[in-house]
Design a protein around this motif. Sequence first.
Motif, PDB file in Angstrom:
ATOM      1  N   GLN A 169      44.875  84.910 123.878  1.00  0.00           N
ATOM      2  CA  GLN A 169      45.850  84.390 122.920  1.00  0.00           C
ATOM      3  C   GLN A 169      46.029  82.888 123.143  1.00  0.00           C
ATOM      4  O   GLN A 169      46.917  82.451 123.878  1.00  0.00           O
ATOM      5  CB  GLN A 169      47.195  85.114 123.074  1.00  0.00           C
ATOM      6  N   GLY A 173      52.045  81.019 124.180  1.00  0.00           N
ATOM      7  CA  GLY A 173      53.448  80.830 124.523  1.00  0.00           C
ATOM      8  C   GLY A 173      53.996  81.884 125.466  1.00  0.00           C
ATOM      9  O   GLY A 173      55.141  82.329 125.329  1.00  0.00           O
ATOM     10  N   ARG A 176      57.902  82.128 126.760  1.00  0.00           N
ATOM     11  CA  ARG A 176      58.761  81.370 125.843  1.00  0.00           C
ATOM     12  C   ARG A 176      60.230  81.781 125.991  1.00  0.00           C
ATOM     13  O   ARG A 176      61.142  81.008 125.708  1.00  0.00           O
ATOM     14  CB  ARG A 176      58.286  81.576 124.401  1.00  0.00           C
ATOM     15  N   VAL A 188      58.720  87.146 127.219  1.00  0.00           N
ATOM     16  CA  VAL A 188      58.317  87.135 125.818  1.00  0.00           C
ATOM     17  C   VAL A 188      57.097  86.247 125.649  1.00  0.00           C
ATOM     18  O   VAL A 188      57.059  85.126 126.153  1.00  0.00           O
ATOM     19  CB  VAL A 188      59.466  86.635 124.916  1.00  0.00           C
ATOM     20  N   GLN A 189      56.080  86.774 124.951  1.00  0.00           N
ATOM     21  CA  GLN A 189      54.901  85.989 124.612  1.00  0.00           C
ATOM     22  C   GLN A 189      54.784  85.939 123.100  1.00  0.00           C
ATOM     23  O   GLN A 189      54.598  86.954 122.439  1.00  0.00           O
ATOM     24  CB  GLN A 189      53.622  86.583 125.209  1.00  0.00           C
ATOM     25  N   THR A 190      54.892  84.747 122.543  1.00  0.00           N
ATOM     26  CA  THR A 190      54.669  84.594 121.106  1.00  0.00           C
ATOM     27  C   THR A 190      53.179  84.514 120.843  1.00  0.00           C
ATOM     28  O   THR A 190      52.415  84.006 121.671  1.00  0.00           O
ATOM     29  CB  THR A 190      55.359  83.331 120.578  1.00  0.00           C
ATOM     30  N   ILE A 191      52.752  85.018 119.701  1.00  0.00           N
ATOM     31  CA  ILE A 191      51.332  85.042 119.366  1.00  0.00           C
ATOM     32  C   ILE A 191      51.120  84.373 118.009  1.00  0.00           C
ATOM     33  O   ILE A 191      52.071  84.191 117.251  1.00  0.00           O
ATOM     34  CB  ILE A 191      50.784  86.487 119.368  1.00  0.00           C
ATOM     35  N   ASN A 194      52.890  84.831 114.627  1.00  0.00           N
ATOM     36  CA  ASN A 194      54.343  84.699 114.650  1.00  0.00           C
ATOM     37  C   ASN A 194      55.066  86.007 114.932  1.00  0.00           C
ATOM     38  O   ASN A 194      56.241  86.161 114.617  1.00  0.00           O
ATOM     39  CB  ASN A 194      54.882  84.097 113.343  1.00  0.00           C
ATOM     40  N   ALA A 195      54.346  86.969 115.523  1.00  0.00           N
ATOM     41  CA  ALA A 195      55.008  88.161 116.057  1.00  0.00           C
ATOM     42  C   ALA A 195      55.319  87.882 117.516  1.00  0.00           C
ATOM     43  O   ALA A 195      55.065  86.804 118.021  1.00  0.00           O
ATOM     44  CB  ALA A 195      54.095  89.378 115.901  1.00  0.00           C
ATOM     45  N   ALA A 196      55.894  88.857 118.217  1.00  0.00           N
ATOM     46  CA  ALA A 196      56.181  88.681 119.633  1.00  0.00           C
ATOM     47  C   ALA A 196      56.083  90.008 120.337  1.00  0.00           C
ATOM     48  O   ALA A 196      56.377  91.048 119.764  1.00  0.00           O
ATOM     49  CB  ALA A 196      57.576  88.081 119.829  1.00  0.00           C
ATOM     50  N   THR A 198      57.025  91.885 124.213  1.00  0.00           N
ATOM     51  CA  THR A 198      57.815  91.725 125.423  1.00  0.00           C
ATOM     52  C   THR A 198      57.192  92.572 126.519  1.00  0.00           C
ATOM     53  O   THR A 198      56.918  93.756 126.311  1.00  0.00           O
ATOM     54  CB  THR A 198      59.269  92.168 125.208  1.00  0.00           C
TER      55      THR A 198
END
Length: 204
Positions: A169, A173, A176, A188-191, A194-196, A198
Amino acid sequence: DGSRAIRYGDLHVIDARQHEVEARMVVEGQKLALEIDTSKAVFPIVVDPLIGADFNDLYGDAEGDHFGTAIDTDGTTVVIGVPHDDDAGLDAGSVYVFQKTSGWSILSRLMPNTLLPGSRFGEVVSLSGNTVAVTADLNVSPNTGTVYVYTFNGPNWQQEAVLQGDPQQANGGFGRALDLNVDTLAVVQTIPINAAVTKGISVD
């Protein structure tokens, strides 16, 4: 030495009738005193001053380091992120740990030796008991993010773990947002879509 140690102001005093009571702050040598005229006041009175320590001046962080971007507390311990600290490289970052005894004093400064310019270590912090988690936003190519975990062993904070996100990825992020509770850390990892997601990670 002429440097600023504290800031003060916005003193408000009211009595039992909600009437303003005349009051002021005065500096007497090395002390800050309150002078309150209670001759016409009806007790009890409420004294509400604004007094704060300026850690940037006390510890010499340069303008633009963004001291206080992230803050978390637990009991008498405070961790403060400084993600644009340049001591380990431009915007490499650092984290200060303060502890309150008779007053607030610096306990440690966290700065892993693997930091790269632009890492922004200290962008996010989370503290629980004797454990702190810290995000370095851009520390791993291709910018997936890294989370460092430290534990307090008595005199010092020691690095315990280095957690990394999904290497597939890019610009993911990882870290984040963080939430540390005793021995469980939620990251939390944003992808890119723009989903996330945990991830719950044990820090035992």
